[in-house]
Design a protein around this motif. Structure first.
Motif, PDB file in Angstrom:
ATOM      1  N   ILE A 198       1.011  -1.180  -0.097  1.00  0.00           N
ATOM      2  CA  ILE A 198      -0.181   0.022  -0.063  1.00  0.00           C
ATOM      3  C   ILE A 198       0.802   1.284   0.095  1.00  0.00           C
ATOM      4  CG2 ILE A 198      -1.830   1.162   1.251  1.00  0.00           C
ATOM      5  CD1 ILE A 198      -2.469  -1.624   0.498  1.00  0.00           C
ATOM      6  N   THR A 199       0.727   2.292  -0.898  1.00  0.00           N
ATOM      7  CA  THR A 199       1.410   3.372  -0.855  1.00  0.00           C
ATOM      8  C   THR A 199       0.365   4.708  -0.914  1.00  0.00           C
ATOM      9  OG1 THR A 199       2.966   2.422  -2.463  1.00  0.00           O
ATOM     10  CG2 THR A 199       2.937   5.031  -2.278  1.00  0.00           C
ATOM     11  N   ILE A 200       0.579   5.568   0.088  1.00  0.00           N
ATOM     12  CA  ILE A 200      -0.279   6.622   0.153  1.00  0.00           C
ATOM     13  C   ILE A 200       0.472   7.867  -0.074  1.00  0.00           C
ATOM     14  CG2 ILE A 200      -1.798   7.966   1.655  1.00  0.00           C
ATOM     15  CD1 ILE A 200      -1.004   4.415   2.813  1.00  0.00           C
ATOM     16  N   GLN A 201       0.131   8.623  -1.031  1.00  0.00           N
ATOM     17  CA  GLN A 201       0.916   9.960  -1.439  1.00  0.00           C
ATOM     18  C   GLN A 201      -0.191  11.191  -0.994  1.00  0.00           C
ATOM     19  OE1 GLN A 201       1.688   8.311  -5.175  1.00  0.00           O
ATOM     20  NE2 GLN A 201       3.843   9.361  -4.834  1.00  0.00           N
ATOM     21  N   ASP A 202       0.003  11.887   0.228  1.00  0.00           N
ATOM     22  CA  ASP A 202      -0.809  12.687   0.883  1.00  0.00           C
ATOM     23  C   ASP A 202      -0.415  13.985   0.477  1.00  0.00           C
ATOM     24  OD1 ASP A 202      -2.590  14.171   2.552  1.00  0.00           O
ATOM     25  OD2 ASP A 202      -1.853  13.204   4.255  1.00  0.00           O
ATOM     26  N   PHE A 203      -1.190  14.838  -0.321  1.00  0.00           N
ATOM     27  CA  PHE A 203      -0.800  15.870  -0.964  1.00  0.00           C
ATOM     28  C   PHE A 203      -1.369  17.171  -0.061  1.00  0.00           C
ATOM     29  CE2 PHE A 203       0.009  13.339  -4.498  1.00  0.00           C
ATOM     30  CZ  PHE A 203       1.256  13.767  -5.067  1.00  0.00           C
ATOM     31  N   THR A 204      -2.638  17.023   0.421  1.00  0.00           N
ATOM     32  CA  THR A 204      -3.417  18.179   1.240  1.00  0.00           C
ATOM     33  C   THR A 204      -3.482  17.965   2.602  1.00  0.00           C
ATOM     34  OG1 THR A 204      -5.579  17.115   0.618  1.00  0.00           O
ATOM     35  CG2 THR A 204      -4.502  18.438  -1.047  1.00  0.00           C
ATOM     36  N   GLY A 205      -3.246  16.844   3.124  1.00  0.00           N
ATOM     37  CA  GLY A 205      -3.547  16.545   4.374  1.00  0.00           C
ATOM     38  C   GLY A 205      -5.008  16.052   4.643  1.00  0.00           C
ATOM     39  N   VAL A 206      -5.786  16.068   3.796  1.00  0.00           N
ATOM     40  CA  VAL A 206      -7.191  15.760   3.644  1.00  0.00           C
ATOM     41  C   VAL A 206      -7.272  14.120   4.661  1.00  0.00           C
ATOM     42  CG1 VAL A 206      -7.527  14.417   1.666  1.00  0.00           C
ATOM     43  CG2 VAL A 206      -9.353  15.588   2.533  1.00  0.00           C
ATOM     44  N   TYR A 207      -6.299  13.255   4.419  1.00  0.00           N
ATOM     45  CA  TYR A 207      -6.342  12.103   5.197  1.00  0.00           C
ATOM     46  C   TYR A 207      -6.591  12.217   6.813  1.00  0.00           C
ATOM     47  CZ  TYR A 207      -5.560   9.808   0.532  1.00  0.00           C
ATOM     48  OH  TYR A 207      -5.587   9.383  -0.764  1.00  0.00           O
ATOM     49  N   ALA A 208      -6.191  13.203   7.167  1.00  0.00           N
ATOM     50  CA  ALA A 208      -6.043  13.370   8.578  1.00  0.00           C
ATOM     51  C   ALA A 208      -7.546  13.060   9.194  1.00  0.00           C
ATOM     52  CB  ALA A 208      -5.431  14.695   8.788  1.00  0.00           C
ATOM     53  N   GLU A 209      -8.438  13.650   8.486  1.00  0.00           N
ATOM     54  CA  GLU A 209     -10.023  13.406   8.873  1.00  0.00           C
ATOM     55  C   GLU A 209     -10.484  12.210   8.701  1.00  0.00           C
ATOM     56  OE1 GLU A 209     -10.480  16.279  10.253  1.00  0.00           O
ATOM     57  OE2 GLU A 209      -8.915  17.258   9.227  1.00  0.00           O
ATOM     58  N   GLN A 210      -9.574  11.143   8.476  1.00  0.00           N
ATOM     59  CA  GLN A 210     -10.414   9.823   7.920  1.00  0.00           C
ATOM     60  C   GLN A 210      -9.765   8.854   8.844  1.00  0.00           C
ATOM     61  OE1 GLN A 210     -10.408   8.617   3.884  1.00  0.00           O
ATOM     62  NE2 GLN A 210     -10.680  10.923   3.229  1.00  0.00           N
ATOM     63  N   PRO A 211     -10.420   8.346   9.935  1.00  0.00           N
ATOM     64  CA  PRO A 211      -9.720   7.387  10.766  1.00  0.00           C
ATOM     65  C   PRO A 211      -9.186   6.068  10.299  1.00  0.00           C
ATOM     66  CG  PRO A 211     -11.625   8.183  11.762  1.00  0.00           C
ATOM     67  CD  PRO A 211     -11.768   8.666  10.356  1.00  0.00           C
ATOM     68  N   PHE A 212      -9.782   5.685   9.331  1.00  0.00           N
ATOM     69  CA  PHE A 212      -9.313   4.417   8.609  1.00  0.00           C
ATOM     70  C   PHE A 212      -7.741   5.005   7.668  1.00  0.00           C
ATOM     71  CE2 PHE A 212      -8.437   2.016   4.376  1.00  0.00           C
ATOM     72  CZ  PHE A 212      -8.344   0.747   5.226  1.00  0.00           C
ATOM     73  N   MET A 213      -7.704   5.811   7.159  1.00  0.00           N
ATOM     74  CA  MET A 213      -6.394   6.339   6.655  1.00  0.00           C
ATOM     75  C   MET A 213      -5.559   6.714   7.534  1.00  0.00           C
ATOM     76  SD  MET A 213      -7.102   5.605   3.584  1.00  0.00           S
ATOM     77  CE  MET A 213      -5.703   6.470   2.554  1.00  0.00           C
ATOM     78  N   GLN A 214      -5.648   6.989   8.823  1.00  0.00           N
ATOM     79  CA  GLN A 214      -4.673   7.256   9.762  1.00  0.00           C
ATOM     80  C   GLN A 214      -4.285   6.022  10.275  1.00  0.00           C
ATOM     81  OE1 GLN A 214      -3.316  10.347  10.696  1.00  0.00           O
ATOM     82  NE2 GLN A 214      -4.293  10.704   8.793  1.00  0.00           N
ATOM     83  N   GLY A 215      -5.161   5.210  10.502  1.00  0.00           N
ATOM     84  CA  GLY A 215      -4.600   3.708  10.909  1.00  0.00           C
ATOM     85  C   GLY A 215      -3.729   3.144  10.000  1.00  0.00           C
ATOM     86  N   LEU A 216      -3.925   3.419   8.441  1.00  0.00           N
ATOM     87  CA  LEU A 216      -2.411   3.064   7.800  1.00  0.00           C
ATOM     88  C   LEU A 216      -1.475   3.727   7.960  1.00  0.00           C
ATOM     89  CD1 LEU A 216      -4.488   2.749   4.198  1.00  0.00           C
ATOM     90  CD2 LEU A 216      -3.959   0.742   5.958  1.00  0.00           C
ATOM     91  N   ARG A 217      -1.588   5.011   8.068  1.00  0.00           N
ATOM     92  CA  ARG A 217      -0.467   5.814   8.596  1.00  0.00           C
ATOM     93  C   ARG A 217       0.419   5.352   9.778  1.00  0.00           C
ATOM     94  NH1 ARG A 217      -0.012  12.491   8.638  1.00  0.00           N
ATOM     95  NH2 ARG A 217       2.248  12.641   8.735  1.00  0.00           N
ATOM     96  N   LYS A 218      -0.215   5.007  10.786  1.00  0.00           N
ATOM     97  CA  LYS A 218       0.249   4.496  11.951  1.00  0.00           C
ATOM     98  C   LYS A 218       0.802   3.171  11.706  1.00  0.00           C
ATOM     99  CE  LYS A 218      -0.729   3.507  16.985  1.00  0.00           C
ATOM    100  NZ  LYS A 218      -1.695   3.176  17.920  1.00  0.00           N
TER     101      LYS A 218
END
Length: 294
Positions: free
Chosen positions: A6-26
């Motif tokens: 899995i690769t996430i390229q976060d350009f705007t910080g919008v994923y900060a508002e999504q718990p599932f995506m923050q789980g991937l970040r952690k």
């Protein structure tokens, strides 16, 4: 062991508002199969991507790409595709950068409410509105493109735009499945997208812009279509059964500078959809490529 990178390229910080995506970040801090890139400080990326930004993004891709995108792979290889998330539709040109890594003949299958084939306003500038044309013009391994869920009037407009730019010949390799066709059923009981896609066996790279989906399914920063998650899931399942999949990317978040009447609800909707897409795709991939028991 996880078999899907899995690769996430976060350009705007919008994923900060999504718990599932923050789980991937952690998870990225401990799981070697997850890559998270903070792209918020890379200049020259919004809608158009300049050369300096491309150089940075290509290094990220080189670091992240799976064996399915490695130069040494051939048509007969069996390798696990990766999933790539990259923010909202302004960054859909990332699909062009990811497919630049492919070194075998492939088809491009795109879910999008827009054709993304506009002739460039400025020569040599990669854009979210013209990236498919760039792939058609410059990627010698790309065979054919199918764009699913395009607004009917935009199909006619892009034909006219390309004709005026003396570039209409690229449409010989393009199949549009218009939004109005999504509810049609063939005599075999299958939708036109599944009939067309399952009649080919060429390896495929899949790109999903969530603006092809209805507003009940996603909240994006572009006008949206009417595709349902069930239709999308059925088509992905058909593709996975019949083709080698080289990679799958997902964009179409909301833009943080565009307000919604209920921003929290919009984020919750996208969070749910991203989790559903992740679970669907990883299930399809791992069913075909079971994880190693080592």
């Amino acid at each position: 062991m996880k078999s899907t990178r899995i690769t996430i390229q976060d350009f705007t910080g919008v994923y900060a508002e999504q718990p599932f995506m923050q789980g991937l970040r952690k998870a990225a801090s401990t799981d070697g199969e997850i890559r998270w890139f903070d792209c918020t400080r890379i200049d020259g990326t919004d809608c158009y991507c300049d050369d300096e930004a491309q150089a940075i993004l290509r290094k990220q891709i080189e670091f992240s790409k799976t064996p399915a995108l490695q130069q040494a792979q051939g048509p007969s290889s069996i390798s696990t595709p990766g999933i790539h998330f990259f923010d909202n539709g302004n960054y859909h040109y990332m699909s062009k950068l990811w497919t630049d890594s492919i070194r075998e003949p492939f088809d491009l299958v795109v879910f999008d409410h827009h054709p993304d084939m506009q002739p460039p306003r400025f020569e040599g500038i990669l854009s979210c509105g013209g990236w498919i044309k760039e792939v058609l013009d410059n990627n010698k391994f790309m065979q054919n493109v199918t764009v699913i869920g395009v607004a009917d009037h935009l199909v006619e407009e892009i034909r006219e735009d390309l004709s005026q730019a003396n570039a209409a010949e690229i449409l010989d390799r393009v199949t549009f499945i218009r939004e109005s066709e999504l509810t049609a059923v063939t005599l075999e009981g299958r939708s036109p997208d599944r009939v067309h896609l399952t009649s080919h066996t060429t390896p495929a790279y899949i790109s999903i812009d969530k603006d092809a989906l209805s507003m009940q399914e996603a909240a994006t920063n572009w006008d949206q279509g009417s595709l349902t998650f069930e239709q999308l899931a059925e088509t992905l399942q058909a593709l996975a059964q019949n083709r080698k999949i080289l990679g799958i990317d997902i964009c179409g978040e909301r833009a943080r500078d565009i307000g919604f009447e209920d921003t929290a609800a919009a984020d919750a909707l996208n969070n749910t959809l991203n989790e559903k897409l992740y679970n669907l795709i990883t299930t399809l991939v791992e069913r075909r490529f079971p994880p190693s028991r080592e």
